[in-house]
Design a protein around this motif. Structure first.
Motif: not given
Length: 301
Positions: A205-206, A212-215, A43, A38, A168
């Motif tokens: 995100r996939s 990740p927790k965000v688009e 990612n 992180k 992000q």
């Protein structure tokens, strides 16, 4: 990914690179002993169709030297090498920087000599650190430093004509926001100091590992061919100081928000009036040109 600019013309790929899929990404990470951190905003993209679309949206071709920041395991790097004649990859993680040429040599041996790897922090890179002068920035930028990296590279590398970056989604919206928007702010103005800015698509995100927790969103910047104002560091510093001051207290009028920057509320008002800006307005209403006028009024008059 759903591209916003449907008229983007895909470049003609060589088709020489074997792009990475989910299994290959995980296998390489395990082989290299890499655990996405992180702290570095890592990612890794594992969807070949997504990286092809990013390259197409960037509009790069044979004559381009592409600067890639944070190439990671090489997903986007391989897709870029299929289209352009040189990729300069800047990677802060020493393990990934060391391994990237090996991955490219294994999956695209005919293209391996077109890759240069610069193992350093992108926030410290200058044109002198690069083996060739990039014409385009194409990158999946680490989310935690995306805006500072983007602005730093445009400031330090004048040969960059365009940028297509994945950031992000919230940051993409801020960068491309227009004056008057609720998310218009410092990144919006500073990006437009260098060129025209627009959204260029969205990414789900996939397609990442880890998810990740965000688009994510794509942003394109085209540097001004004929800049409407000086581009020297001194001028930029002066303008950016005014921008920072205006948005530090964005609920306040510019007369109040700029009082510290100008020296007093009265001096702030004098400069605003001289720049043809209503003192009771707020920073979110001003475009980049208005900030340039304001910042360069100086103390004369």
């Amino acid at each position: 990914m759903h591209a916003d600019d449907s008229d983007a013309t895909p470049a003609s790929p060589r088709g020489l690179a074997a792009l990475l899929g989910p299994a290959e990404v995980r296998s390489l990470a395990e082989e290299f002993g890499v655990r996405p951190t992180k702290q570095l905003g890592q990612n890794f993209v594992h969807d070949a169709n997504t990286v092809r679309r990013i390259v197409a949206a960037a509009g790069v071709g044979r004559d381009d030297v592409v600067l890639e920041v944070g190439p990671g395991l090489g997903s986007l790097t391989l897709a870029l090498l299929d289209v352009v004649d040189r990729v300069v990859a800047v990677e802060i993680d020493p393990r990934l920087a060391e391994r990237l040429p090996t991955t490219v040599a294994a999956r695209a041996p005919q293209l391996a000599d077109r890759l240069d790897v610069v193992p350093m922090d992108a926030m410290k890179v200058s044109i002198a650190d690069l083996p060739s002068q990039p014409t385009a920035l194409v990158a999946n930028l680490p989310y935690n430093v995306a805006v500072p990296v983007l602005l730093h590279l445009f400031a330090e590398i004048p040969s960059l004509r365009t940028a297509l970056v994945m950031v992000q989604l919230e940051v993409a919206d801020r960068l491309a926001a227009q004056p008057g928007s609720k998310v218009y702010g410092v990144p919006s103005v500073k990006a437009r100091y260098f060129g025209d800015v627009r959204r260029a698509g969205s990414v789900g995100r996939s397609v990442f590992w880890p998810v990740p927790k965000v688009e994510s969103g794509l942003v394109r910047i085209d540097r001004y061919e004929n800049p409407p104002w000086p581009t020297d560091p001194g001028h930029r510093k002066t303008v950016f100081a005014a921008v920072d001051a205006a948005f530090a207290q964005r609920r306040k009028t510019l007369r109040a928000a700029l009082s510290g920057w100008a020296g007093s509320p009265a001096e702030a008002e004098r400069r605003l009036v001289a720049a043809a800006i209503e003192p009771s307005t707020r920073g979110e209403r001003l475009d980049a040109a208005a900030f340039v006028r304001l910042a360069t009024i100086g103390t004369e008059g």
